[in-house]
Design a protein around this motif. Structure first.
Motif, PDB file in Angstrom:
ATOM      1  N   PRO A 136      12.445   1.406  -0.905  1.00 47.89           N
ATOM      2  CA  PRO A 136      13.486   0.439  -0.559  1.00 47.89           C
ATOM      3  C   PRO A 136      13.900   0.430   0.909  1.00 47.89           C
ATOM      4  N   GLU A 137      13.165   1.139   1.787  1.00 50.07           N
ATOM      5  CA  GLU A 137      13.503   1.077   3.210  1.00 50.07           C
ATOM      6  C   GLU A 137      13.518  -0.373   3.692  1.00 50.07           C
ATOM      7  N   SER A 170       4.940   5.826  -4.748  1.00 50.62           N
ATOM      8  CA  SER A 170       4.656   7.197  -4.312  1.00 50.62           C
ATOM      9  C   SER A 170       5.866   8.101  -4.427  1.00 50.62           C
ATOM     10  N   PRO A 171       5.634   9.393  -4.685  1.00 54.64           N
ATOM     11  CA  PRO A 171       6.704  10.360  -4.461  1.00 54.64           C
ATOM     12  C   PRO A 171       7.129  10.332  -2.995  1.00 54.64           C
ATOM     13  N   GLY A 172       8.282  10.951  -2.713  1.00 52.95           N
ATOM     14  CA  GLY A 172       8.812  10.897  -1.360  1.00 52.95           C
ATOM     15  C   GLY A 172       8.221  11.935  -0.432  1.00 52.95           C
ATOM     16  N   ALA A 210       0.795  -1.227   0.000  1.00 54.60           N
ATOM     17  CA  ALA A 210       0.000   0.000   0.000  1.00 54.60           C
ATOM     18  C   ALA A 210       0.829   1.279   0.000  1.00 54.60           C
ATOM     19  N   HIS A 211       2.125   1.168   0.241  1.00 57.08           N
ATOM     20  CA  HIS A 211       2.986   2.361   0.144  1.00 57.08           C
ATOM     21  C   HIS A 211       4.435   1.934  -0.046  1.00 57.08           C
ATOM     22  N   GLY A 251       4.137   0.891   8.468  1.00 53.55           N
ATOM     23  CA  GLY A 251       5.386   0.380   7.952  1.00 53.55           C
ATOM     24  C   GLY A 251       6.393   1.486   7.733  1.00 53.55           C
ATOM     25  N   PRO A 252       7.645   1.120   7.560  1.00 50.51           N
ATOM     26  CA  PRO A 252       8.134  -0.249   7.581  1.00 50.51           C
ATOM     27  C   PRO A 252       8.166  -0.817   8.998  1.00 50.51           C
TER      28      PRO A 252
END
Length: 390
Positions: free
Chosen positions: A304-305, A114-116, A58-59, A268-269
């Motif tokens: 990528p976290e 998503s954008p950051g 979802a994100h 999350g994460p």
């Protein structure tokens, strides 16, 4: 094509039933419990395996932050203007990023890329399938605008000695943009109803916010601390926005308030450490506490976290710490889909839904670290068999 001898999960009761489904032109056309009495060539024997809808993250930032590439492949944040709601994630996603294959291999068929969170308003979030060579054909729909509160915009613009460097300024920038967009919408509607009135001068930032003000899309707020979550809710109420909180690290501290306001969260994460001040209250029991208070939730990796393939493991960690097995599975399937606004198309095995499917061997745990799907299908086409990406 029919998929038969499959174990199908009833989302209402969480019971498993033997059954079969039919797929045509990438869409599920039939779902039945019981034996399939008309097997033909090309049909698929599930061998009593567990058939699930594809998982949904979802994100995340899949494809917009490319794997193993530094600045050249990082298109997540346009940190040159704090208010950028008109940026579109689809313009930064590289569908050839190797992590799309990692997602498919682990049964993840849809992601919200998503954008950051460098900017108070970062851009438009895209729901995309994880298979394809052109993002336009992978796109389900745009789901809303990403906003950010807390440390991230503060730290980015403090280094630049520009506004915002406080939480007050971050909220004020968002509020100012929404006020302008609301006036823009009022003036546009007035001009449509009265030929003597001129429409407002085109403003692409205001245009990007109109779907939120019309209730067609959602406002997604990046926030970790409880006070930032309260600010997001405050702004959403001022402008009557349908709102989702992303991360909600301190959600367990205000679970009753979130339930009272009926605010859903994307957690999350869940794999990581308390690497910055606003993560000091990180708790593995967060999901369970929110669920106990009847807060709708989904679980994400924030890839990528946390690498995208660990989405099921993230749900398993929540399950280990008190989230019910049914809710853990729902948090990356149907609940995730409903929460972000794509629950009419993906997240379930139901008539009329996309044939995004994955099969697990009998008696296996789909959330376990050492489990892989027997095969994965997106839009009725195989994209993975026995862990080999197509």
């Amino acid at each position: 094509m029919r998929i038969y001898n499959a174990m199908l999960r009833d989302h209402q009761t969480n019971d498993l039933h033997s059954g079969w489904i039919a797929v045509q032109n990438g869409i599920i056309t039939e779902v039945h419990y019981g034996d399939c009495d008309a097997v033909t060539e090309g049909d698929i024997n599930a061998m009593n395996g567990l058939l699930l809808p594809g998982f949904i993250d979802a994100h995340c930032h899949l494809g917009i932050i490319e794997d193993g590439i530094d600045f050249e492949g990082d298109d997540c944040n346009e940190a040159t203007d704090p208010f950028m709601p008109h940026l579109r994630a689809i313009d930064g996603i590289n569908p050839f990023d190797e992590c799309f294959a990692d997602a498919r291999n682990r049964g993840i068929t849809t992601v919200l890329s998503s954008p950051g969170s460098a900017n108070p308003a970062g851009g438009i979030i895209a729901a995309v399938k994880t298979s394809g060579v052109c993002v336009d054909r992978m796109l389900l729909r745009s789901v809303g605008v990403k906003f950010a509160l807390g440390e991230n915009p503060k730290s980015v613009y403090d280094r630049r000695d520009e506004t915002p460097i406080t939480r007050m300024a971050t909220a004020a920038i968002i509020r100012e943009g929404l006020f302008k967009a609301r006036r823009y919408l009022i003036d546009t509607r007035s001009a449509e109803q009265d030929a003597e009135l001129s429409p407002p001068e085109f403003d692409i930032k205001c245009e990007a916010l109109l779907p939120l003000l019309r209730g067609e899309q959602k406002a997604f707020f990046h926030c970790h601390r409880a006070d930032d979550m309260a600010t997001a809710i405050r702004i959403a109420q001022e402008f009557q926005l349908e709102t989702v909180l992303i991360h909600a690290t301190e959600g367990h501290r205000i679970a009753q308030y979130l339930a009272e306001k009926q605010i859903p969260v994307i957690l999350g994460p869940l794999i990581g450490n308390r690497c910055k001040p606003e993560l000091q209250q990180l708790s593995e029991k967060n999901a369970a506490v929110l669920a106990e208070n009847h807060v709708n939730l989904a679980i994400c990796t924030d890839h990528p976290e946390v690498p995208i393939q660990y989405l099921p493991l993230s749900a398993a960690i929540a399950r280990k710490n008190g989230l019910s097995p049914a809710k853990a599975l729902d948090s990356i399937t149907c609940d995730a889909a409903d929460l972000v606004g794509i629950g009419d198309q993906v997240g379930r095995i139901a008539k009329g839904y996309d044939a995004d499917l994955q099969l697990y061997a009998p008696n296996s745990d789909p959330l376990a670290l050492d489990t892989m799907p027997e095969w994965v299908m997106i839009n009725g086409e195989f994209v993975n068999r026995k862990g080999e990406a197509k």
